[in-house]
Design a protein around this motif. Structure first.
Motif, PDB file in Angstrom:
ATOM      1  N   UNK A 113       0.826  -1.216   0.000  1.00 18.12           N
ATOM      2  CA  UNK A 113       0.000   0.000   0.000  1.00 18.12           C
ATOM      3  C   UNK A 113       0.855   1.258   0.000  1.00 18.12           C
ATOM      4  N   UNK A 114       1.943   1.250   0.766  1.00 21.96           N
ATOM      5  CA  UNK A 114       2.828   2.416   0.799  1.00 21.96           C
ATOM      6  C   UNK A 114       3.416   2.690  -0.588  1.00 21.96           C
ATOM      7  N   UNK A 115       3.854   1.634  -1.255  1.00 17.44           N
ATOM      8  CA  UNK A 115       4.426   1.787  -2.601  1.00 17.44           C
ATOM      9  C   UNK A 115       3.359   2.261  -3.583  1.00 17.44           C
ATOM     10  N   UNK A 116       2.169   1.677  -3.484  1.00 14.71           N
ATOM     11  CA  UNK A 116       1.110   2.002  -4.436  1.00 14.71           C
ATOM     12  C   UNK A 116       0.571   3.416  -4.244  1.00 14.71           C
ATOM     13  N   UNK A 117       0.489   3.860  -2.996  1.00 17.94           N
ATOM     14  CA  UNK A 117       0.006   5.208  -2.733  1.00 17.94           C
ATOM     15  C   UNK A 117       0.967   6.247  -3.302  1.00 17.94           C
ATOM     16  N   UNK A 118       2.257   5.986  -3.176  1.00 13.66           N
ATOM     17  CA  UNK A 118       3.238   6.898  -3.761  1.00 13.66           C
ATOM     18  C   UNK A 118       3.123   6.905  -5.271  1.00 13.66           C
ATOM     19  N   UNK A 120       0.468   6.264  -6.986  1.00 14.50           N
ATOM     20  CA  UNK A 120      -0.779   6.954  -7.327  1.00 14.50           C
ATOM     21  C   UNK A 120      -0.605   8.463  -7.301  1.00 14.50           C
ATOM     22  N   UNK A 121       0.145   8.962  -6.322  1.00 16.92           N
ATOM     23  CA  UNK A 121       0.400  10.399  -6.245  1.00 16.92           C
ATOM     24  C   UNK A 121       1.161  10.911  -7.463  1.00 16.92           C
ATOM     25  N   UNK A 125      -0.542   3.941 -12.174  1.00 17.78           N
ATOM     26  CA  UNK A 125      -1.450   2.938 -11.625  1.00 17.78           C
ATOM     27  C   UNK A 125      -0.740   1.597 -11.489  1.00 17.78           C
ATOM     28  N   UNK A 126      -1.064   0.846 -10.446  1.00 15.44           N
ATOM     29  CA  UNK A 126      -0.425  -0.468 -10.288  1.00 15.44           C
ATOM     30  C   UNK A 126      -1.138  -1.554 -11.083  1.00 15.44           C
ATOM     31  N   UNK A 127      -0.351  -2.479 -11.605  1.00 14.20           N
ATOM     32  CA  UNK A 127      -0.866  -3.703 -12.223  1.00 14.20           C
ATOM     33  C   UNK A 127      -0.181  -4.847 -11.472  1.00 14.20           C
ATOM     34  N   UNK A 128      -0.843  -5.323 -10.405  1.00 20.52           N
ATOM     35  CA  UNK A 128      -0.213  -6.288  -9.521  1.00 20.52           C
ATOM     36  C   UNK A 128       0.072  -7.605 -10.241  1.00 20.52           C
ATOM     37  N   UNK A 129       1.202  -8.215  -9.904  1.00 20.98           N
ATOM     38  CA  UNK A 129       1.615  -9.490 -10.517  1.00 20.98           C
ATOM     39  C   UNK A 129       2.018 -10.453  -9.414  1.00 20.98           C
ATOM     40  N   UNK A 130       1.254 -11.542  -9.289  1.00 22.66           N
ATOM     41  CA  UNK A 130       1.640 -12.595  -8.348  1.00 22.66           C
ATOM     42  C   UNK A 130       2.825 -13.338  -8.960  1.00 22.66           C
ATOM     43  N   UNK A 131       3.982 -13.368  -8.286  1.00 19.91           N
ATOM     44  CA  UNK A 131       5.188 -13.948  -8.899  1.00 19.91           C
ATOM     45  C   UNK A 131       5.189 -15.474  -8.870  1.00 19.91           C
ATOM     46  N   UNK A 132       4.215 -16.081  -9.575  1.00 21.75           N
ATOM     47  CA  UNK A 132       4.093 -17.532  -9.617  1.00 21.75           C
ATOM     48  C   UNK A 132       4.006 -17.972 -11.068  1.00 21.75           C
ATOM     49  N   UNK A 133       4.800 -18.944 -11.448  1.00 24.46           N
ATOM     50  CA  UNK A 133       4.736 -19.513 -12.789  1.00 24.46           C
ATOM     51  C   UNK A 133       5.469 -20.840 -12.783  1.00 24.46           C
ATOM     52  N   UNK A 134       5.214 -21.637 -13.829  1.00 23.48           N
ATOM     53  CA  UNK A 134       5.890 -22.923 -13.948  1.00 23.48           C
ATOM     54  C   UNK A 134       6.285 -23.144 -15.404  1.00 23.48           C
ATOM     55  N   UNK A 411      -1.206   5.251 -17.291  1.00 18.83           N
ATOM     56  CA  UNK A 411       0.059   4.515 -17.237  1.00 18.83           C
ATOM     57  C   UNK A 411       0.021   3.520 -16.083  1.00 18.83           C
ATOM     58  N   UNK A 412       0.361   2.275 -16.381  1.00 17.47           N
ATOM     59  CA  UNK A 412       0.419   1.220 -15.366  1.00 17.47           C
ATOM     60  C   UNK A 412       1.861   0.741 -15.209  1.00 17.47           C
ATOM     61  N   UNK A 413       2.194   0.369 -13.989  1.00 16.28           N
ATOM     62  CA  UNK A 413       3.479  -0.279 -13.726  1.00 16.28           C
ATOM     63  C   UNK A 413       3.204  -1.720 -13.295  1.00 16.28           C
ATOM     64  N   UNK A 414       3.892  -2.655 -13.927  1.00 15.96           N
ATOM     65  CA  UNK A 414       3.781  -4.062 -13.550  1.00 15.96           C
ATOM     66  C   UNK A 414       4.480  -4.259 -12.212  1.00 15.96           C
ATOM     67  N   UNK A 415       3.704  -4.681 -11.198  1.00 11.58           N
ATOM     68  CA  UNK A 415       4.172  -4.641  -9.813  1.00 11.58           C
ATOM     69  C   UNK A 415       4.160  -6.041  -9.188  1.00 11.58           C
ATOM     70  N   UNK A 416       5.315  -6.713  -9.134  1.00  9.47           N
ATOM     71  CA  UNK A 416       5.382  -7.965  -8.382  1.00  9.47           C
ATOM     72  C   UNK A 416       5.442  -7.694  -6.885  1.00  9.47           C
ATOM     73  N   UNK A 417       5.004  -8.648  -6.099  1.00 14.96           N
ATOM     74  CA  UNK A 417       5.055  -8.495  -4.647  1.00 14.96           C
ATOM     75  C   UNK A 417       5.212  -9.870  -4.004  1.00 14.96           C
ATOM     76  N   UNK A 418       5.672  -9.874  -2.759  1.00 14.29           N
ATOM     77  CA  UNK A 418       5.874 -11.127  -2.033  1.00 14.29           C
ATOM     78  C   UNK A 418       7.180 -11.105  -1.267  1.00 14.29           C
ATOM     79  N   UNK A 419       7.491 -12.210  -0.604  1.00 13.16           N
ATOM     80  CA  UNK A 419       8.729 -12.302   0.169  1.00 13.16           C
ATOM     81  C   UNK A 419       9.930 -12.372  -0.768  1.00 13.16           C
TER      82      UNK A 419
END
Length: 463
Positions: A113-118, A120-121, A125-134, A411-419
């Motif tokens: 949220x902190x990253x996305x709010x910045x 947005x300011x 816009x965020x385009x969230x990406x779950x970093x999962x693939x095979x 404008x969207x940024x592809x945004x991965x997230x996770x540990x």
């Protein structure tokens, strides 16, 4: 990708495109030909004034490391060695403030949220990406696929419930929900006998369907996978746009088949499910035109993510090993022509029916971005009307993203997230796939350096 030099015929002033049974003049749809905006310039280091000193130094350091091919090509091995030497905690402490912070939004919803709010300011816009693939040989069983589905449902929830931006998007890889081995087999079966989209829609709805060519266990897994995808689509429709990634040519036809079935079911009143088209492939234009015709015939809206592509080396190696023709365009210029041609096709379609077609111009190439913006102006397509948007990766190409946002484009940024552990394989793959881009970001480094020097001069004057 090799470079080639050749003469290209000039584009005619008036051209005709036959699309979906309609002939469209290249000058139709222009609201005011005298209202063309000035050419977008991505030369201003002031775009980076929104970044902190630490962010400037971090970006310069990371991009400098990425400029060495030996580091990018071997980043997986080097990170594995570092993790062994430093231990899990030490490795995380090293990566978190550097590479991880540059390219990943955070580990939990609070950090994201902190990253996305910045973002947005800054008008992005965020385009969230779950970093999962095979890929082949990495299948992990139904339990893992169900866990992946839950992670993606959580991504839908986060994208929708937080007020980060209007019209949220997220990315999805089908191989996180359906085994790559089955996708490869389906691709071979489709080549022999086309599959009816209605059959897949019925399977998504829970009907027990038999698929010729698949054994009982494969049918069971396919049905589970379709229902997982159906749950995600049901959760996202009218809330979050789901952009399905393309992967390798040996499984893409199966991925496209499933995606088109999802579009047929969920895209009746808007483009909520999108497909990706890789313009470094020789067949990309024909695939896009097929999708346009199919969406018209089946009466669903079409969302398109247009990329150049990232799997070039592996595609060529596999083609050579299997004694097949190289599926990739022979040189960079051909890929550019392919991208720009497909872009023109989609913008023409959007100018006719903006409620039926959408595109995200997913590119770090400044010329393609400028071309898209210019063509939008000529066709009278609104900058932020929803039908056309732009996309770049988080942590890269910010001089383009910030300039577009400043000029009023979506404008969207592809945004991965996770540990760190979860995102590391994703980051390694993205680095290796995009190493040409990473090694060619000299301009962004120069602009960052100019902004850093400007601040140093200001500090020197004030002291």
């Amino acid at each position: 990708m090799m470079m080639c030099s050749r003469l290209r015929p000039p584009f005619p002033r008036l051209f005709s495109l036959r699309l979906l049974g309609t002939t469209v003049s290249g000058t139709e749809g222009v609201r005011n030909p005298n209202r063309l905006s000035a050419t977008l310039a991505f030369e201003d280091p002031s775009a980076f004034r929104v970044k902190s000193l630490y962010e400037l130094l971090r970006a310069l350091s990371v991009f400098r490391l990425c400029s060495f091919p030996v580091l990018v090509n071997n980043c997986g091995k080097l990170m594995s060695i570092a993790r062994t030497l430093l231990g899990r905690r030490g490795f995380s402490l090293l990566l978190r403030p550097t590479v991880y912070a540059q390219f990943v939004a955070g580990e939990n919803e609070s950090e994201i949220s902190q990253s996305m709010e910045k973002m947005s300011l800054l008008g992005m816009r965020p385009m969230l990406a779950v970093p999962i693939e095979e890929d082949l040989g990495e299948s992990t069983g139904e339990k893992r696929y169900d866990d992946n589905m839950e992670a993606m449902l959580e991504c839908v929830r986060m994208s929708h419930s937080n007020a980060w931006s209007k019209d949220p998007m997220m990315q999805l890889k089908i191989t996180a929900l359906l085994s790559p081995e089955l996708c490869v087999k389906l691709t071979k079966l489709i080549a022999q006998q086309p599959c009816d989209l209605d059959l897949l829609v019925r399977a998504m709805d829970g009907e027990a369907i038999s698929f010729p060519g698949l054994d009982e266990s494969e049918v069971t897994h396919f049905l589970y996978g379709l229902r997982r995808l159906n749950r995600i689509a049901e959760a996202s429709v009218n809330k979050v746009r789901v952009l399905v990634d393309a992967e390798y040519t040996y499984m893409n036809p199966a991925l496209t088949l499933v995606t088109m079935a999802m579009m047929k079911k969920f895209n009746k009143d808007g483009a909520w499910i999108w497909n990706t088209y890789q313009c470094y492939l020789k067949e990309s234009r024909s695939l896009l035109l097929e999708a346009l015709h199919l969406s018209s015939n089946e009466d669903f809206c079409l969302g398109v993510k247009l990329v150049r592509g990232a799997y070039m080396d592996k595609e060529r190696k596999v083609a050579e090993k299997e004694d097949r023709l190289d599926p990739i365009h022979r040189c960079w210029e051909d890929t550019n022509d392919s991208y720009n041609g497909s872009l023109d096709v989609m913008l023409e379609a959007i100018s006719q029916k903006p409620e039926r077609y959408r595109i995200i111009v997913a590119s770090h190439n400044e010329e393609s971005v400028r071309r898209a913006a210019k063509r939008m102006e000529e066709l009278g397509i609104d900058r932020d009307g929803g039908s056309v948007c732009f996309g770049q990766l988080l942590g890269m190409c910010d001089h383009v993203s910030l300039t577009l946002a400043k000029e009023g484009y979506a404008v969207y940024k592809s945004v991965p997230y996770g540990t760190v552990d979860n995102t590391l394989p994703y980051l390694v793959r993205r680095a290796q796939e995009n190493r040409t881009v990473l090694q060619g970001i000299r301009k962004e480094r120069d602009l960052l350096r100019q902004e850093l020097y400007r601040r140093m001069r200001l500090r020197g004057r004030s002291s």
